[in-house]
Design a protein around this motif. Structure first.
Motif, PDB file in Angstrom:
ATOM      1  N   CYS A   7     -13.450 -13.920  12.461  1.00 17.27           N
ATOM      2  CA  CYS A   7     -14.272 -15.054  12.044  1.00 17.27           C
ATOM      3  C   CYS A   7     -15.216 -14.675  10.911  1.00 17.27           C
ATOM      4  O   CYS A   7     -15.493 -13.494  10.673  1.00 17.27           O
ATOM      5  CB  CYS A   7     -15.104 -15.577  13.215  1.00 17.27           C
ATOM      6  N   ARG A  39     -10.112 -16.516  18.277  1.00 20.53           N
ATOM      7  CA  ARG A  39     -11.017 -17.281  17.414  1.00 20.53           C
ATOM      8  C   ARG A  39     -10.710 -16.899  15.977  1.00 20.53           C
ATOM      9  O   ARG A  39     -10.883 -15.739  15.592  1.00 20.53           O
ATOM     10  CB  ARG A  39     -12.479 -16.966  17.729  1.00 20.53           C
ATOM     11  N   ASP A  41     -11.064 -17.872  11.723  1.00 22.76           N
ATOM     12  CA  ASP A  41     -11.428 -18.587  10.508  1.00 22.76           C
ATOM     13  C   ASP A  41     -10.481 -18.075   9.434  1.00 22.76           C
ATOM     14  O   ASP A  41     -10.563 -16.901   9.040  1.00 22.76           O
ATOM     15  CB  ASP A  41     -12.875 -18.302  10.083  1.00 22.76           C
TER      16      ASP A  41
END
Length: 331
Positions: A7, A39, A41
């Protein structure tokens, strides 16, 4: 490793530094890591990394997934490989600089998916998934509808029919959070809220005017709505001394004298939003809310934390009297 957290802006100790994320991803896949949470990004070029991780890691126990595809940038992890002490302009990176050099190993041997979407990849490889947060727009609604184990879902949709379809297809869904801000196609649209499993509906991050046509949810316990003429969800109302409906939503009740209302011991009623007609309210817009369901109007606590907004919400059920509702405001 059982967690894959790649992330942006992750504090030291809570994730992997961006400059090491691609190497860490490769290590997880090579070891067939038994993941329980993910998780990510990622830039649009890096969706292939997610595909590769899902295919090569052991995802039998992968229950929680959060994916944020950064539509305005092609890469997130790749830019950091250039050891940036200052921001780097993506447009200055050539294909050879990043896509071919750094991502090619993640393209080898990928299973073909039809259609080739991030949601389809999650549906294909995450049979045990119970919690899914899609920060961007859902790119494959039919694939999302196949995730029958989902309990918590946060995403934003382009059409209210897609929301209705997902509700009908996910038999275990207990918490649905609709995000995405102001989507023109959703403004003034109405959700046909029908689900035997749904317990919480959160609209505080959804489009203005998105409202509810009817509720057929025996397990529903909470509805979170935004306030104001440009709010969403439901509004609270009752009759005034002239027999007209008075809007008691938080932004409106401050200007109302309780003595001007017909019966303070009557119970709260709930109505659809109607931003298309200047926020009017009439009997045809009344929505029947389940007995044990509490309607909150104002920002959800989690939305206040993420957006930095202040203020508190008010709430009522179909058994809350108008007197109790006004007394709550004074506490």
């Amino acid at each position: 490793f059982t967690e894959c957290h790649l992330c942006m802006g992750v504090p030291t100790g809570l994730g992997v530094q961006p400059s090491k994320q691609l190497r860490f991803a490769a290590e997880l896949g090579q070891r067939r890591a038994p993941l329980t949470s993910m998780r990510l990004d990622i830039g649009t070029d890096e969706v292939v990394v997610m595909r590769w991780l899902l295919q090569h890691c052991n995802t039998e126990q992968l229950a929680s997934v959060r994916v944020n595809v950064l539509r305005q940038r092609k890469s997130q992890m790749l830019i950091s490989l250039n050891d940036t002490s200052a921001p780097i302009d993506c447009s200055q990176l050539t294909v050879a600089d990043h896509s071919l050099l750094h991502l090619q190993p993640f393209r080898v041997g990928l299973q073909a998916l039809h259609p080739n979407t991030s949601t389809r990849a999650i549906a294909t490889f995450c049979s045990a998934i119970t919690s899914l947060q899609i920060v961007h727009q859902v790119d494959d609604v039919p694939a999302l509808a196949t995730m029958k184990s989902l309990v918590h879902l946060e995403a934003h949709f382009l059409e209210v029919d897609d929301i209705n379809y997902v509700l009908a297809e996910l038999p275990r869904l207990a918490c649905l959070t609709i995000t995405g801000g102001n989507i023109p196609e959703l403004a003034s649209s109405a959700i046909d809220l029908a689900s035997n499993s749904l317990q919480v509906l959160d609209l505080t991050g959804a489009s203005k005017g998105l409202t509810i046509e009817r509720i057929e949810c025996p397990s529903l316990r909470q509805i979170w709505c935004n306030e104001g003429t440009y709010g969403n969800g439901l509004r609270i109302g009752c009759l005034d001394v002239d027999g007209e409906l008075a809007d008691l939503s938080p932004d409106m009740r401050h200007g109302i004298d309780p003595e001007d209302l017909a019966d303070l011991d009557s119970t709260c009623r709930f109505f659809r939003h109607d931003t298309a007609h200047s926020g009017r309210m009439d009997d045809t817009m009344e929505v029947e809310v389940p007995l044990e369901c509490e309607v909150f109007i104002g920002c959800h606590p989690s939305f206040r934390r993420s957006s930095g907004q202040q203020g508190r919400s008010c709430s009522a059920t179909i058994t809350t009297t108008i007197r109790e509702y006004f007394e709550e405001e004074q506490e």
